[in-house]
Design a protein around this motif. Structure first.
Motif, short mmCIF file in Angstrom:
data_model
loop_
_atom_site.label_atom_id
_atom_site.label_comp_id
_atom_site.label_asym_id
_atom_site.label_seq_id
_atom_site.Cartn_x
_atom_site.Cartn_y
_atom_site.Cartn_z
N THR A 1 -5.49 1.43 1.50
CA THR A 1 -6.17 0.15 1.26
C THR A 1 -6.80 -0.39 2.54
OG1 THR A 1 -4.62 -0.38 -0.52
CG2 THR A 1 -5.90 -2.20 0.37
N GLU A 2 -6.21 -0.08 3.69
CA GLU A 2 -6.76 -0.56 4.96
C GLU A 2 -8.14 0.05 5.25
OE1 GLU A 2 -3.92 0.29 7.94
OE2 GLU A 2 -2.51 -1.29 7.32
N ASP B 1 -6.44 -11.13 -3.87
CA ASP B 1 -7.13 -10.24 -2.95
C ASP B 1 -6.33 -8.96 -2.78
OD1 ASP B 1 -4.99 -10.92 -1.34
OD2 ASP B 1 -6.14 -12.25 -0.05
N GLU B 2 -6.80 -8.09 -1.88
CA GLU B 2 -6.18 -6.78 -1.73
C GLU B 2 -4.75 -6.87 -1.21
OE1 GLU B 2 -8.83 -4.49 0.64
OE2 GLU B 2 -10.26 -4.16 -0.98
N TYR B 3 -4.50 -7.81 -0.30
CA TYR B 3 -3.14 -7.94 0.23
C TYR B 3 -2.19 -8.46 -0.84
CZ TYR B 3 -5.26 -7.19 4.80
OH TYR B 3 -5.94 -6.64 5.86
N GLN B 4 -2.66 -9.40 -1.64
CA GLN B 4 -1.83 -9.90 -2.73
C GLN B 4 -1.59 -8.83 -3.78
OE1 GLN B 4 -4.32 -13.33 -3.65
NE2 GLN B 4 -2.72 -14.71 -2.96
N ASN C 1 -1.43 -5.60 -3.19
CA ASN C 1 -0.41 -4.70 -2.63
C ASN C 1 0.98 -5.30 -2.77
OD1 ASN C 1 -1.57 -2.23 -1.50
ND2 ASN C 1 -2.76 -3.57 -0.19
N GLU C 2 1.07 -6.60 -2.51
CA GLU C 2 2.37 -7.26 -2.63
C GLU C 2 2.87 -7.25 -4.07
OE1 GLU C 2 4.41 -11.64 -1.72
OE2 GLU C 2 2.28 -11.28 -1.31
N ILE D 1 -0.72 1.19 0.71
CA ILE D 1 -1.01 0.24 1.78
C ILE D 1 -1.91 0.86 2.84
CG2 ILE D 1 0.03 -1.12 3.64
CD1 ILE D 1 2.48 -1.47 1.84
#
Length: 221
Positions: free
Chosen positions: A136-137, A79-82, A84-85, A133
């Protein structure tokens, strides 16, 4: 979702809209009817008691039935958070390779680059992840990635024009950063082959560095 085949005939049918299943356990799903696509997956099992490693009736101690589980595991896609990580984990690679490019240009062209200028370039590269980051929010990861990458590349190229006197060097830096950010974006999107593609890419990058630095006279630098 796991099952234990305790009946004489254990029949299981699963239909789901999940796109990334992983089938596990001691008994495989029916390969003739198993389907996986973007709409989901279908799988079914039929286990007979004569095919199990334990009997239908037990007079003494029961076996550990957890050893005979079978079923499906629903894998979470990136997903988007992964994303970004995963992008942030390549930060040292991007910064290191960018500094290496500037160092090679400095060694080839004999143009002096001050430590302060290296610091400004490093801070600009770090700003990529802050932009990524934050954007992306409010948007998709893909759009945020390209906005952040283009912003950083343009800023570094424009700054390079003031540092490097020969125009071909800033253009080369811009092309190199574009290729590097594109390469990292492709790796982030991959799930099963990310390590393989990343390893091959790093090998090719190392070969390119060795090729372009082969004629540098390090003794006089």
């Amino acid at each position: 979702v796991k099952f234990i085949p305790v009946g004489k005939t254990t029949t299981v049918n699963i239909d789901s809209d999940w796109e990334s299943p992983s089938f596990e356990g001691s008994f495989a799903a029916n390969t003739d009817s198993k389907t996986i696509n973007k709409q989901g997956f279908h799988a079914d099992w039929k286990v007979l008691h004569i095919n199990r490693p334990f009997a239908q009736e037990h007079l003494e101690k029961m076996p550990n039935l957890n050893e005979f589980l079978f079923g499906v595991k629903l894998i979470e896609t990136v997903d988007e958070y992964q994303q970004n990580e995963r992008a942030s984990k390549y930060g040292f690679l991007v910064i290191g390779l960018t500094f290496l490019i500037f160092f090679l240009i400095q060694s080839i062209s004999k143009i002096s680059i001050h430590i302060f200028q290296y610091s400004m370039i490093g801070l600009t590269l770090i700003m990529f992840y802050t932009l990524l980051i934050s954007i992306t929010e409010h948007s998709s990861f893909t759009l945020a990635y390209f906005i952040a990458a283009i912003s950083v590349i343009v800023m570094i190229v424009l700054y390079s024009f003031s540092i490097l006197k020969i125009k071909k060097f800033p253009l080369f830096i811009g092309a190199s950063l574009t290729a590097l950010y594109t390469f990292i974006f492709v790796i982030i999107q991959l799930e099963n082959y990310a390590l393989l593609v990343g390893s091959i890419g790093l090998f090719l990058i190392l070969g390119a560095v060795m090729y372009f630095s082969r004629k540098i006279d390090w003794k006089n630098n």
